[in-house]
Design a protein around this motif. Structure first.
Motif, short mmCIF file in Angstrom:
data_model
loop_
_atom_site.label_atom_id
_atom_site.label_comp_id
_atom_site.label_asym_id
_atom_site.label_seq_id
_atom_site.Cartn_x
_atom_site.Cartn_y
_atom_site.Cartn_z
N LEU A 273 0.92 -1.23 0.05
CA LEU A 273 -0.12 0.15 -0.05
C LEU A 273 0.97 1.12 -0.04
CD1 LEU A 273 -2.51 -1.08 2.94
CD2 LEU A 273 -2.63 -1.33 0.52
N LEU A 274 0.41 2.14 -0.83
CA LEU A 274 1.03 3.53 -0.96
C LEU A 274 0.15 4.63 -0.67
CD1 LEU A 274 3.21 3.07 -4.12
CD2 LEU A 274 4.18 2.97 -1.94
N THR A 275 0.76 5.62 0.38
CA THR A 275 -0.32 6.57 0.91
C THR A 275 0.75 7.76 1.01
OG1 THR A 275 -2.07 7.27 2.31
CG2 THR A 275 -0.26 5.82 3.07
N ILE A 276 0.22 8.85 0.98
CA ILE A 276 0.77 10.14 1.25
C ILE A 276 0.20 10.67 2.42
CG2 ILE A 276 1.71 12.48 0.38
CD1 ILE A 276 2.88 10.22 -1.16
N ILE A 277 0.93 11.24 3.22
CA ILE A 277 0.61 11.73 4.58
C ILE A 277 1.37 13.07 4.94
CG2 ILE A 277 -0.43 9.90 5.63
CD1 ILE A 277 2.24 9.64 7.45
N THR A 278 1.05 13.97 5.86
CA THR A 278 1.85 15.12 6.24
C THR A 278 2.57 14.67 7.63
OG1 THR A 278 0.09 16.15 7.69
CG2 THR A 278 0.02 16.79 5.15
N ARG A 279 3.75 15.48 7.59
CA ARG A 279 4.46 15.30 8.74
C ARG A 279 3.37 15.29 10.05
NH1 ARG A 279 6.61 13.59 12.19
NH2 ARG A 279 8.76 13.77 13.08
N GLU A 280 2.77 16.51 10.17
CA GLU A 280 1.85 16.48 11.38
C GLU A 280 0.92 15.11 11.63
OE1 GLU A 280 -0.70 20.12 12.58
OE2 GLU A 280 -1.67 19.31 10.75
N GLU A 281 0.65 14.39 10.56
CA GLU A 281 -0.25 13.21 10.70
C GLU A 281 0.59 11.94 10.95
OE1 GLU A 281 -3.57 14.60 7.34
OE2 GLU A 281 -1.97 13.40 6.81
N TYR A 282 1.88 12.16 11.15
CA TYR A 282 2.89 10.99 11.04
C TYR A 282 2.58 10.14 12.49
CZ TYR A 282 6.98 7.98 11.74
OH TYR A 282 7.59 7.18 11.95
N GLY A 283 2.35 11.01 13.61
CA GLY A 283 2.20 10.39 14.94
C GLY A 283 1.21 9.50 15.03
N GLU A 284 -0.09 10.14 14.54
CA GLU A 284 -1.39 9.32 14.39
C GLU A 284 -1.22 8.17 13.44
OE1 GLU A 284 -6.05 10.03 13.69
OE2 GLU A 284 -4.65 11.68 13.41
N PHE A 285 -0.46 8.23 12.17
CA PHE A 285 -0.62 7.16 11.50
C PHE A 285 0.41 6.03 12.13
CE2 PHE A 285 2.40 5.00 8.42
CZ PHE A 285 1.62 4.56 7.54
N LYS A 286 1.25 6.37 12.83
CA LYS A 286 2.27 5.27 13.48
C LYS A 286 1.31 4.43 14.46
CE LYS A 286 5.80 6.46 16.02
NZ LYS A 286 7.15 7.12 16.41
N HIS A 287 0.72 5.33 15.38
CA HIS A 287 -0.35 4.75 16.25
C HIS A 287 -1.31 3.97 15.75
CE1 HIS A 287 -2.70 4.35 19.72
NE2 HIS A 287 -3.93 4.85 19.34
N LEU A 288 -1.97 4.26 14.74
CA LEU A 288 -3.05 3.52 13.86
C LEU A 288 -2.25 2.39 13.38
CD1 LEU A 288 -6.13 4.27 13.03
CD2 LEU A 288 -4.73 4.82 10.50
#
Length: 314
Positions: A273-288
């Protein structure tokens, strides 16, 4: 029965109501009521306070110039004192620069944006005017560094809360909306004019110190406001549907799925899977990802360049 004739007061109310509707004011106020008032107003107050501290405690005592509209207001104030015999207050010059730009923002960018920018500009002008000038040190280098740091914090938190301090931001956004291009040259041109005037008025070493201010301010702003930094996440997972659902639901980001990938060690079928996120969203992405698929292999590349459609939420 004949209709009652409307009184002059009722007619006036009716005309005002019509004018307000035409200007889009009712719609603007209704949409603003759904905004996070506390966050935006607090950010406006914080920016106003920090910008006034930067100007009155560091920039003015050190003859150092800020970037953008604040620096331009400093130049106008200094030029008026030297050549016209009176000092135009920085706050007045700052407000005068922004008023026509706010009209441009109202018609070209959006009413909601303009209302909050107007609040920020007004608060900044009042703070700059009424907070007294204090000389902590006359060393221009120390003033340049700490003034840039304080201003950068204010701008960074303002951008993080989706407010603008006006000035070149408005011009850049208006042109970007019309042409789709980022106009960094406008800011560069304004800052170049500021540096030239700093050199002419106070000597070229002060122009160089002002460049230090702009550099420090931009670095601190970038450190605080991380939403503009894009990251590409590559996820190798055995549970693609689960992961895609969570990314869609929680981050509201699109995902590209490559099926039937094979690991060369175990020859196990996976999906990439490939997705683009912002640096601000990285913490939530990691937790998710830890909750959704702890065994997934994830690779994240920072500061990727995007060509095509990528929407930052307001």
């Amino acid at each position: 029965m004949p209709r009652k004739k409307a009184t002059p007061l009722k007619r006036l109310k009716y005309e005002i109501s019509n004018l307000a509707k035409k200007a889009g004011l009712f719609h603007t106020l209704q949409s603003i009521s759904r905004e996070k008032y506390a966050e935006k107003i607090s950010a406006s107050l914080l920016y106003g306070l920090l910008s006034s501290i930067a100007v009155n405690f560091f920039f003015q005592p050190g003859h150092v110039y800020s970037s953008g509209a604040t620096g331009l207001a400093q130049v106008i104030s200094a030029v008026s004192e030297r050549f016209l015999g009176f000092e135009l207050p920085i706050a007045v010059a700052f407000y005068a620069i922004n008023l026509p730009l706010l009209l441009l923002a109202w018609y070209q960018i959006g009413h909601k944006f303009t209302v909050f920018t107007f609040i920020t500009v007004t608060v900044s002008s009042l703070f700059i005017q009424f907070i007294p000038q204090v000389t902590l040190t006359t060393d221009p280098l120390i003033n340049a560094i700490f003034g840039g740091l304080v201003m950068g914090v204010g701008i960074g938190y303002g951008l993080k809360s989706r407010i603008s301090s006006g000035g070149t931001d408005i011009v850049s956004l208006a042109i970007r909306k019309k042409t789709g291009r980022d106009v960094g040259r406008i800011s560069l041109m304004v800052n170049g004019i500021i540096m030239i005037f700093a050199g002419i008025l106070f000597g070229w070493k002060y122009a160089l110190y002002s460049m230090v201010t702009i550099f420090v301010s931009s670095r601190v702003t970038d450190a605080i406001f991380t939403k503009q930094k894009k990251m590409q996440a590559m996820i190798v997972t055995s549970h693609p549907e689960k992961v895609i659902h969570k990314i869609h639901k929680r981050l509201h980001r699109g995902v590209t799925c490559i099926n039937d990938a094979e690991g060369t060690y175990n020859h196990e079928k996976k999906s990439v899977l490939l997705t683009i996120i912002t640096r601000e969203e990285y913490g939530e992405f990691k937790h998710l990802m830890k909750k959704t698929d702890p065994s997934a292999f994830i690779s994240v590349a920072e500061n990727v360049h995007i060509i095509g459609r990528f929407v930052d939420d307001d």
